[in-house]
Design a protein around this motif. Sequence first.
Motif, PDB file in Angstrom:
ATOM      1  N   ASP A  63      40.518  48.634  48.609  1.00 11.48           N
ATOM      2  CA  ASP A  63      40.130  47.403  48.124  1.00 11.48           C
ATOM      3  C   ASP A  63      41.523  46.449  48.442  1.00 11.48           C
ATOM      4  OD1 ASP A  63      42.091  48.807  46.674  1.00 11.48           O
ATOM      5  OD2 ASP A  63      41.754  47.874  44.684  1.00 11.48           O
ATOM      6  N   LYS A  67      40.985  43.262  51.241  1.00 14.79           N
ATOM      7  CA  LYS A  67      41.505  41.712  51.112  1.00 14.79           C
ATOM      8  C   LYS A  67      42.593  41.136  51.979  1.00 14.79           C
ATOM      9  CE  LYS A  67      42.317  42.685  46.386  1.00 14.79           C
ATOM     10  NZ  LYS A  67      42.347  42.563  45.083  1.00 14.79           N
ATOM     11  N   CYS A  84      32.661  39.647  45.584  1.00 18.65           N
ATOM     12  CA  CYS A  84      32.796  38.385  44.683  1.00 18.65           C
ATOM     13  C   CYS A  84      33.963  38.899  43.519  1.00 18.65           C
ATOM     14  CB  CYS A  84      31.310  38.409  44.175  1.00 18.65           C
ATOM     15  SG  CYS A  84      30.191  37.547  45.610  1.00 18.65           S
ATOM     16  N   THR A  85      33.953  38.039  42.522  1.00 17.92           N
ATOM     17  CA  THR A  85      34.846  38.505  41.403  1.00 17.92           C
ATOM     18  C   THR A  85      34.524  39.449  40.617  1.00 17.92           C
ATOM     19  OG1 THR A  85      33.723  36.501  40.201  1.00 17.92           O
ATOM     20  CG2 THR A  85      35.584  35.807  41.415  1.00 17.92           C
ATOM     21  N   HIS A  86      33.342  39.327  40.322  1.00 12.82           N
ATOM     22  CA  HIS A  86      32.868  40.452  39.109  1.00 12.82           C
ATOM     23  C   HIS A  86      31.452  40.483  39.212  1.00 12.82           C
ATOM     24  CE1 HIS A  86      31.715  41.494  34.951  1.00 12.82           C
ATOM     25  NE2 HIS A  86      32.716  42.316  34.866  1.00 12.82           N
ATOM     26  N   ASP A  93      34.822  44.780  37.823  1.00 12.68           N
ATOM     27  CA  ASP A  93      35.731  43.838  38.534  1.00 12.68           C
ATOM     28  C   ASP A  93      35.655  44.217  39.952  1.00 12.68           C
ATOM     29  OD1 ASP A  93      36.381  42.299  36.153  1.00 12.68           O
ATOM     30  OD2 ASP A  93      38.212  43.502  35.851  1.00 12.68           O
ATOM     31  N   CYS A  94      35.466  43.206  40.852  1.00 17.36           N
ATOM     32  CA  CYS A  94      35.397  43.267  42.299  1.00 17.36           C
ATOM     33  C   CYS A  94      36.391  42.861  42.963  1.00 17.36           C
ATOM     34  CB  CYS A  94      34.026  42.943  42.650  1.00 17.36           C
ATOM     35  SG  CYS A  94      32.665  43.322  41.963  1.00 17.36           S
ATOM     36  N   GLY A  96      37.242  39.861  44.480  1.00 18.21           N
ATOM     37  CA  GLY A  96      37.638  38.449  44.351  1.00 18.21           C
ATOM     38  C   GLY A  96      37.785  37.614  45.675  1.00 18.21           C
ATOM     39  N   ASP A  99      34.563  33.277  45.097  1.00 11.49           N
ATOM     40  CA  ASP A  99      34.966  32.719  43.706  1.00 11.49           C
ATOM     41  C   ASP A  99      33.683  32.581  43.197  1.00 11.49           C
ATOM     42  OD1 ASP A  99      36.469  32.378  41.700  1.00 11.49           O
ATOM     43  OD2 ASP A  99      36.793  30.299  42.258  1.00 11.49           O
ATOM     44  N   THR A 100      32.853  33.897  42.892  1.00  6.88           N
ATOM     45  CA  THR A 100      31.630  33.743  42.187  1.00  6.88           C
ATOM     46  C   THR A 100      31.490  35.154  41.557  1.00  6.88           C
ATOM     47  OG1 THR A 100      29.432  32.704  42.115  1.00  6.88           O
ATOM     48  CG2 THR A 100      30.097  34.114  44.302  1.00  6.88           C
ATOM     49  N   PRO A 101      30.874  34.974  40.587  1.00 14.58           N
ATOM     50  CA  PRO A 101      30.308  36.274  39.852  1.00 14.58           C
ATOM     51  C   PRO A 101      29.023  36.631  40.140  1.00 14.58           C
ATOM     52  CG  PRO A 101      30.150  34.626  38.193  1.00 14.58           C
ATOM     53  CD  PRO A 101      30.463  33.716  39.517  1.00 14.58           C
TER      54      PRO A 101
END
Length: 193
Positions: A63, A67, A84-86, A93-94, A96, A99-101
């Motif tokens: 992870d 990033k 994505c974020t989540h 939780d992902c 990130g 910036d979108t769920p």
Amino acid sequence: MKLAIIKYNAGNIQSVLYALERIGMDAMVTDDHEQIRLADKVIFPGVGEASTAMHYLRERKLDTLIKGLQQPVLGICLGMQLMCTHTEENNTDCLGIFDTPVKKFSGGLKIPQIGWNSATETGTPLFKNIADPAYFYFVHSYYAGLCDETAAVTEYTRRFSSALQKDNFYGVQFHPEKSAEAGEQLLKNFIEL
């Protein structure tokens, strides 16, 4: 050109390898940090379940590695959702990066969406020399909403991001490896970035 496919116990790696072979590219499948860091391009594929996939990534510190990558990275299907974020899939939780769920489809159409659908692009080098709209092959029950990083839009129960882009990170909800000529062209475009 060194091409790495991130290994993290999520399916469809074999079909991605076959698609790359068809366009004359070899790739290594690895979860080795050094090999991934040294690759010119990185593909983050995925078919599977989000929380299990994120657990595997965290356990191996992939992870953090993903990033921090500086070269072009392409997330496919679950790979894009994990960027994505989540996600609503098991409330996970992902990474990130985008910036979108990610939300579960609801509404009158059959879920998951399985089959061909059009994507209208909003200006990304991934779609160079591809018709607009183009048709790609989708298999998914979850979607990323529209946001500033949306690079292509598809409609299924609602409008959603079928491609995302931020800096060196790209994501597609569809499967380019199963999307005939348009998919092959997209993979070529990614390799030429």
